[in-house]
Design a protein around this motif. Structure first.
Motif, PDB file in Angstrom:
ATOM      1  N   HIS A  67      32.121  33.458  34.344  1.00 18.13           N
ATOM      2  CA  HIS A  67      32.106  34.646  35.308  1.00 18.13           C
ATOM      3  C   HIS A  67      31.664  34.378  36.830  1.00 18.13           C
ATOM      4  O   HIS A  67      32.095  34.791  37.778  1.00 18.13           O
ATOM      5  CB  HIS A  67      31.042  35.363  34.579  1.00 18.13           C
ATOM      6  CG  HIS A  67      31.565  36.247  33.618  1.00 18.13           C
ATOM      7  ND1 HIS A  67      30.702  37.233  32.934  1.00 18.13           N
ATOM      8  CD2 HIS A  67      32.500  36.153  32.825  1.00 18.13           C
ATOM      9  CE1 HIS A  67      31.468  37.715  31.832  1.00 18.13           C
ATOM     10  NE2 HIS A  67      32.602  36.853  31.713  1.00 18.13           N
ATOM     11  N   ILE A  70      34.473  33.738  39.340  1.00 20.07           N
ATOM     12  CA  ILE A  70      35.265  35.026  39.487  1.00 20.07           C
ATOM     13  C   ILE A  70      35.019  35.476  40.890  1.00 20.07           C
ATOM     14  O   ILE A  70      33.955  36.003  41.062  1.00 20.07           O
ATOM     15  CB  ILE A  70      35.295  35.910  38.328  1.00 20.07           C
ATOM     16  CG1 ILE A  70      35.775  35.483  37.150  1.00 20.07           C
ATOM     17  CG2 ILE A  70      36.103  37.199  39.025  1.00 20.07           C
ATOM     18  CD1 ILE A  70      35.554  36.532  36.066  1.00 20.07           C
ATOM     19  N   THR A  71      35.715  34.833  41.880  1.00 19.71           N
ATOM     20  CA  THR A  71      35.508  35.557  43.236  1.00 19.71           C
ATOM     21  C   THR A  71      36.162  37.019  43.391  1.00 19.71           C
ATOM     22  O   THR A  71      37.045  37.193  42.820  1.00 19.71           O
ATOM     23  CB  THR A  71      36.118  34.494  44.347  1.00 19.71           C
ATOM     24  OG1 THR A  71      37.707  34.380  44.075  1.00 19.71           O
ATOM     25  CG2 THR A  71      35.582  33.110  44.103  1.00 19.71           C
ATOM     26  N   PRO A  72      35.799  37.568  44.516  1.00 17.71           N
ATOM     27  CA  PRO A  72      36.367  38.700  44.803  1.00 17.71           C
ATOM     28  C   PRO A  72      37.969  38.623  45.205  1.00 17.71           C
ATOM     29  O   PRO A  72      38.746  39.526  44.580  1.00 17.71           O
ATOM     30  CB  PRO A  72      35.734  39.230  46.155  1.00 17.71           C
ATOM     31  CG  PRO A  72      34.177  38.599  46.139  1.00 17.71           C
ATOM     32  CD  PRO A  72      34.608  37.284  45.557  1.00 17.71           C
ATOM     33  N   GLU A  73      38.380  37.690  45.748  1.00 16.43           N
ATOM     34  CA  GLU A  73      39.797  37.338  45.662  1.00 16.43           C
ATOM     35  C   GLU A  73      40.389  37.269  44.710  1.00 16.43           C
ATOM     36  O   GLU A  73      41.701  37.746  44.460  1.00 16.43           O
ATOM     37  CB  GLU A  73      40.035  36.290  46.872  1.00 16.43           C
ATOM     38  CG  GLU A  73      39.541  36.171  48.027  1.00 16.43           C
ATOM     39  CD  GLU A  73      37.805  35.989  48.331  1.00 16.43           C
ATOM     40  OE1 GLU A  73      37.303  35.460  47.317  1.00 16.43           O
ATOM     41  OE2 GLU A  73      37.026  36.273  49.500  1.00 16.43           O
ATOM     42  N   LEU A  74      39.658  36.428  43.597  1.00 12.32           N
ATOM     43  CA  LEU A  74      40.458  36.272  42.339  1.00 12.32           C
ATOM     44  C   LEU A  74      40.511  37.676  41.707  1.00 12.32           C
ATOM     45  O   LEU A  74      41.596  37.916  40.838  1.00 12.32           O
ATOM     46  CB  LEU A  74      39.670  35.206  41.456  1.00 12.32           C
ATOM     47  CG  LEU A  74      40.373  34.747  40.222  1.00 12.32           C
ATOM     48  CD1 LEU A  74      41.885  33.995  40.272  1.00 12.32           C
ATOM     49  CD2 LEU A  74      39.354  33.832  39.395  1.00 12.32           C
ATOM     50  N   ARG A  75      39.452  38.225  41.766  1.00 12.30           N
ATOM     51  CA  ARG A  75      39.751  39.556  40.919  1.00 12.30           C
ATOM     52  C   ARG A  75      40.551  40.663  41.689  1.00 12.30           C
ATOM     53  O   ARG A  75      41.260  41.243  40.934  1.00 12.30           O
ATOM     54  CB  ARG A  75      38.088  40.560  41.152  1.00 12.30           C
ATOM     55  CG  ARG A  75      37.852  41.421  40.131  1.00 12.30           C
ATOM     56  CD  ARG A  75      36.434  42.118  40.485  1.00 12.30           C
ATOM     57  NE  ARG A  75      35.432  41.141  40.183  1.00 12.30           N
ATOM     58  CZ  ARG A  75      35.079  40.775  39.157  1.00 12.30           C
ATOM     59  NH1 ARG A  75      35.414  41.379  37.956  1.00 12.30           N
ATOM     60  NH2 ARG A  75      34.096  39.999  39.091  1.00 12.30           N
ATOM     61  N   SER A  76      40.802  40.617  42.775  1.00 16.48           N
ATOM     62  CA  SER A  76      42.052  41.395  43.532  1.00 16.48           C
ATOM     63  C   SER A  76      43.337  41.123  43.153  1.00 16.48           C
ATOM     64  O   SER A  76      44.129  41.749  42.950  1.00 16.48           O
ATOM     65  CB  SER A  76      41.621  41.248  45.074  1.00 16.48           C
ATOM     66  OG  SER A  76      42.681  41.977  45.684  1.00 16.48           O
ATOM     67  N   ALA A  78      44.110  39.599  40.377  1.00 20.32           N
ATOM     68  CA  ALA A  78      44.004  39.773  38.987  1.00 20.32           C
ATOM     69  C   ALA A  78      44.574  41.305  38.831  1.00 20.32           C
ATOM     70  O   ALA A  78      45.525  41.603  38.118  1.00 20.32           O
ATOM     71  CB  ALA A  78      42.972  39.390  38.086  1.00 20.32           C
ATOM     72  N   ALA A  79      43.830  42.098  39.612  1.00 17.22           N
ATOM     73  CA  ALA A  79      44.058  43.545  39.597  1.00 17.22           C
ATOM     74  C   ALA A  79      45.498  43.754  40.147  1.00 17.22           C
ATOM     75  O   ALA A  79      46.356  44.736  39.543  1.00 17.22           O
ATOM     76  CB  ALA A  79      43.104  44.227  40.381  1.00 17.22           C
TER      77      ALA A  79
END
Length: 94
Positions: A67, A70-76, A78-79
């Motif tokens: 967890h 999981i960077t904000p860039e990676l989360r974006s 993935a979305a």
């Protein structure tokens, strides 16, 4: 049906409970979560999983580490991929 009981808790727990508007509901929810966890452990053991407190703690540490990666860039990213997939427009990329 409900039953009124009195319990004693350590100071740190009492401080946390003081933050709750409905302590009874909070405690009931926590106990139900524990009961569900116990049922899950029993079911896993019945089908052959060997669960230990040490193994579960290690799994928890590994999950926390994952967890943390999981960077904000990676989360974006993935979305965006999920949005593409839901529209049926996903293209496999290397």
């Amino acid at each position: 049906m409900t039953k009124k009981i009195a319990i004693s808790v350590p100071d740190d727990v009492a401080e946390r409970l003081a933050e709750e508007a409905n302590v009874s509901a909070f405690i009931a929810d926590c106990v139900r979560q524990r009961m569900a966890s116990e049922r899950t452990r029993r079911a896993l053991r019945q089908v052959g999983f060997r669960l230990t407190d040490e193994g579960l703690a290690e799994a928890g540490r590994k999950l926390d580490e994952a967890h943390a990666k999981i960077t904000p860039e990676l989360r974006s990213k993935a979305a965006a991929l999920l949005a593409e997939a839901s529209r049926g427009q996903m293209v496999i990329r290397d």
